[in-house]
Design a protein around this motif. Structure first.
Motif, PDB file in Angstrom:
ATOM      1  N   LEU A   2       9.906   0.038  60.077  1.00  0.00           N
ATOM      2  CA  LEU A   2      10.899   0.962  59.555  1.00  0.00           C
ATOM      3  C   LEU A   2      12.112   0.949  60.459  1.00  0.00           C
TER       4      LEU A   2
ATOM      5  N   ILE B 111      15.824   2.938  61.115  1.00  0.00           N
ATOM      6  CA  ILE B 111      16.647   4.116  60.844  1.00  0.00           C
ATOM      7  C   ILE B 111      18.035   3.810  61.364  1.00  0.00           C
TER       8      ILE B 111
ATOM      9  N   THR C 169      20.528  10.412  57.926  1.00  0.00           N
ATOM     10  CA  THR C 169      19.274  10.001  57.303  1.00  0.00           C
ATOM     11  C   THR C 169      18.449  11.223  56.966  1.00  0.00           C
TER      12      THR C 169
ATOM     13  N   ASP D  94      21.159   7.510  54.096  1.00  0.00           N
ATOM     14  CA  ASP D  94      19.869   6.870  53.841  1.00  0.00           C
ATOM     15  C   ASP D  94      18.836   7.958  53.582  1.00  0.00           C
TER      16      ASP D  94
ATOM     17  N   ILE E 267      14.551   8.403  53.587  1.00  0.00           N
ATOM     18  CA  ILE E 267      13.243   7.841  53.893  1.00  0.00           C
ATOM     19  C   ILE E 267      12.185   8.711  53.241  1.00  0.00           C
TER      20      ILE E 267
ATOM     21  N   ARG F 215      12.166   3.340  53.228  1.00  0.00           N
ATOM     22  CA  ARG F 215      13.526   3.722  52.845  1.00  0.00           C
ATOM     23  C   ARG F 215      13.670   3.597  51.329  1.00  0.00           C
TER      24      ARG F 215
END
Length: 302
Positions: free
Chosen positions: A31, A33, A38, A209, A211, A220
């Protein structure tokens, strides 16, 4: 404080998690970030808070690696990491003393200059907290205490904010205003935010973004194929949809994502532009509820 270096990594990647295992809570093969805003969403008890705690070593995985700006976070002293990656818990700490003492608590722990009184007052104004600096914080409601903690963390100005349900104690009318304040503040200073929220509406409205934490892993979301907005609070859905009505229709399941970004030029109080907080660009401090915190083997379920 020296910034944590980025050895031959994409500057847009804040965190990179590989082969993460946390008890029976999370298993994340990979993952990334990125810098910016986010949002982390998912069902209750799915591991959203656990994921957040991993990012500044409030929680240690059973196995796997986590890089911050290309560097293994286990190689970075915890205090130094938390100076750059500051956590605001869902139930923030309120310290003995008056509101002023609570506002400057993090700065005092980091032995940084105390901001002038007018800056502290503007910090309160920015979160719609109409209280005196010498008022007793124990008399504040849950939502007011949460706003006080938000003002405290904004005064710190860390490069990265980790926010765990920062508006959980706020009513619908206040929630969007406060989150907009935080996001606008951070965008103006090129700070990044990783925010846990139960609200898909808030996630889509503010997140660059998103998640999704589900079934013990984190992925994501491809925002070009995102589903329609859902939330347990219809009033909040209607408020945000109404605010966007000039840019996309109610029938659109996926509005253009650039429309949803908070305007980086926005002021803290949209009704009063002069309430923008003139914080000094000082070295960020540590959020005080992260101080003297050791890694626990006890599971975190949300």
């Amino acid at each position: 404080m020296s910034q944590i270096s980025t050895p031959n990594k994409d500057n847009n990647i804040l965190f990179e998690l590989s082969n993460i295992v946390v008890n029976d809570i999370l298993r994340i093969p990979h993952l990334q970030i990125r810098s910016g805003m986010t949002a982390i969403i998912g069902e209750s008890g799915g591991g959203k808070t656990t994921l957040l705690h991993l990012l500044n070593r409030l929680r240690t995985p059973n196995s796997g690696t986590i890089l911050f700006r290309g560097k293994d976070i286990t190689k970075v002293p915890a205090v130094e990491l938390r100076q750059e990656v500051t956590m605001l818990a869902q139930n923030p700490v309120i310290f003995p003393g008056d509101i002023k003492k609570n506002l400057i608590a993090g700065i005092e722990f980091a032995q940084k200059p105390i901001p002038p009184i007018n800056v502290l007052k503007k910090a309160l104004q920015s979160v719609l907290l109409t209280k005196r600096l010498d008022d007793n914080p124990d008399l504040l409601s849950g939502g007011e205490k949460q706003r006080l903690a938000i003002a405290r963390i904004l005064l710190m100005e860390p490069p990265v904010l980790l926010l765990d349900e920062p508006s959980s104690a706020l009513d619908d009318d206040t929630e969007e205003t406060i989150i907009n304040t935080v996001i606008s503040f951070c965008r103006q200073r090129n700070m990044s935010v990783v925010m846990v929220t139960h609200s898909q509406v808030m996630a889509h409205h503010f997140g660059d973004d998103i998640i999704q934490v589900s079934n013990g892993t984190a992925l994501r979301i491809d925002l070009t194929h995102a589903h329609g907005l859902t939330d347990e609070r219809p009033a909040l859905v209607n408020t945000i949809k109404g605010a966007r009505s000039h840019t996309f229709t109610h029938q659109e399941t996926t509005p253009p994502h650039h429309v949803l970004h908070t305007d980086s030029s926005a002021t803290f109080n949209t009704a009063q532009a002069d309430n923008t907080i003139p914080f000094n660009n000082t070295t960020p401090a540590i959020e005080t509820n992260s101080l003297n915190t050791t890694n626990s083997s006890e599971p975190t379920y949300d």
